[in-house]
Design a protein around this motif. Structure first.
Motif: not given
Ligand code: ADP
Ligand code: MG
Length: 477
Positions: A270-277, A434-447
């Motif tokens: 999957g793809r993971l992204a986040y907005l750091p706090a 480990h990250a402290k974040v405000r927001a995140l997005r996950l796009e799973p690629l495994s079916p």
């Protein structure tokens, strides 16, 4: 400032919702034995509501005249609170309704929020249950059987776990080089839910109310829900769901599930992204204006005002639907609407639509192969899993953990054992971030896969989340 906002009035008008099916099915007995006498003695009046089915609580709080109630208290697992919060946030008057102080008493098998409330109070951890005859049975097992050489015997392992043949399990896991003493702790880590219950009952009687973060979650079908505890994908989500079948062992179900799943460890793409706090965050708690008008007051309270401020945890609300994920990538994530058509819940300021690119200040994780992703907004994922040790109820932070593929079974087991005391964070595991974040997005690629929100399965597909600081109210004692 994260301290107590107010104190519940006495006599209070408290609705206490008990799910008789939660946990080992003993919630009503536990209520009769522990909670009712305690609340009576403390002069906390309450109305008992026994839930009859799934979504009963959700419908009830959605329709209830909330001016009749000073507090909503849940005696079940995290699942019932999820319903209640979502019910409140589906109301046309969600802004007012979500300010109702909420309490939690552990009656379920997944009691993450109750364990967090206990943790914030600074009270000592509930004593680990003793393992009767442990040493003897272990000795018998080890001296009689030495033939089990294979390191991946999930079938017999599952049987051993289900029949509570702990020596066999300990033997198996001690072979993973985690050390025999540590492996035996797997069994001994069974915390006493009853002790936690008594502690939470006590905190409830004190009635201190604090802010609690809620996290807005967008699913691929365009639905939005709010979460108070956690979002998980990969190993943790699989364990959460698979362990439902071990619910008769109570809170130990996660330990059991972890042990079984470890034997069939897999990689999730999957793809993971986040907005750091921001590092030093002094942002304002949402909805803090008008807080003083909460239907609470300190007049009749017998509270000791010299007590340290409690640090309660998160909440969430959700707009539920069974829509499938057909709209993925095409439709914008529509805000959820209350029955009246008004916007339900606060707007999200950090999230672009799920099918749009992320702003430049987001961090995109380079890896695409994971073992797990876990977003926590309270300290405890379960009674004996201190997943986010420095989380506080209204820190406005999503504590994001992910474990990269390539970690060995032994290292992953060590992480989970360390999590019992929150030591995984300082364990220097090179696969865990480990990250402290405000927001995140996950796009799973495994079916195929599972995503859970507060332990409940949600649609599998792209998902994103944003924290709303201090949106809910939690009785923390
Ligand atoms: P546990 O931690 O034991 O799973 P939860 O609070 O998560 O406890 O409850 C599990 C589910 O049980 C919730 O999704 C809730 O909707 C459902 N539920 C509530 N009341 C009842 C009932 N009377 N019978 C069956 N299920 C119920
Ligand atoms: Mg549950």
């Amino acid at each position: 400032d994260g301290g107590a906002l107010s104190v519940l009035s006495r006599p209070s008008r408290m609705m206490l919702l008990v799910n008789p099916q939660s946990g080992k099915g003993q919630a009503l007995t536990l209520y009769n034995n522990h909670i009712q006498p305690m609340l009576n003695e403390a002069g906390v009046t309450h109305t008992l509501v026994i839930t009859e089915r799934q979504n009963h609580a959700r419908e009830l709080v959605k329709e209830a005249d909330m001016s009749q109630w000073d507090a909503l208290v849940i005696m079940s697992g995290d699942g019932l609170l999820f319903e209640v919060i979502n019910g409140l946030l589906e109301r046309a008057d969600w802004e007012e309704a979500i300010r109702t102080p909420m309490g939690i008493l552990p009656g379920g098998s997944g009691n993450g929020l109750a364990a967090s409330v206990h943790h914030y109070s600074g009270l000592p951890a509930p004593a680990a249950a003793t393992m009767r005859g442990r040493d003897q049975s272990l000795h018998c097992f080890l001296s009689s059987r030495t033939s089990r050489r294979s390191l991946s015997p999930p079938r017999w392992l599952q049987q051993a776990v289900l029949q509570r043949l702990w020596p066999q399990c300990v033997w198996y896991y001690s072979r993973l080089n985690v050390g025999f003493a540590r492996a035996t702790r797997i069994k001994a880590s069974l915390v006493s839910t009853e002790e936690l219950l008594v502690s939470c009952g006590f905190l409830l009687c004190q009635g201190l109310v604090a802010h609690m973060d809620l996290v807005s979650i967008h699913l691929c079908s365009g639905l939005r829900l709010f979460s108070f505890l956690s979002m998980a994908w990969g190993f943790v989500a699989d364990v959460d769901i698979e362990s439902e079948k071990y619910r008769h062992v109570g809170a130990a179900r996660f330990t059991v599930g972890t042990l079984v799943r470890l034997a069939s460890l897999r990689v999730y793409r999957g793809r993971l992204a986040y907005l750091p706090a921001p590092e030093d965050d002094h942002s304002e708690v949402e909805g803090s204006r008008n807080d003083v008008t909460l239907r609470c007051n300190g007049q009749a309270s017998s509270l000791d005002p010299s007590r340290d401020s409690p640090r309660p945890k998160t909440f969430h609300n959700s707009c539920h639907s069974n829509n499938s994920c057909k709209a993925r990538g095409r439709r914008e994530s529509a805000p959820c609407r209350s029955a009246s058509g008004a916007l339900a819940g606060p707007p999200d300021s950090l999230l672009p639509p799920l099918d749009q690119p992320l702003p430049g200040d987001w961090v995109v994780v380079q890896e695409e192969d994971f073992v797990l992703m876990l977003a926590m907004y309270q300290s405890h994922l379960a009674e004996d899993l201190l997943a986010a040790p420095d989380a506080t109820p209204d820190d406005g932070v999503i504590h994001l953990f992910y474990v990269r593929a390539g970690i060995s079974r032994a290292a992953l087991l060590k992480l989970f054992l360390a999590m019992e005391k929150g030591a995984h964070v300082g364990a220097n595991c090179r696969h865990m971030v480990h990250a402290k974040v405000r927001a995140l997005r996950l796009e799973p690629l495994s079916p195929k896969g599972v995503i859970t929100v507060d332990g409940e399965v949600v649609e599998y597909g792209p998902v994103q989340a944003e924290v709303h600081r201090g949106l809910g109210r939690l009785i923390t004692g």
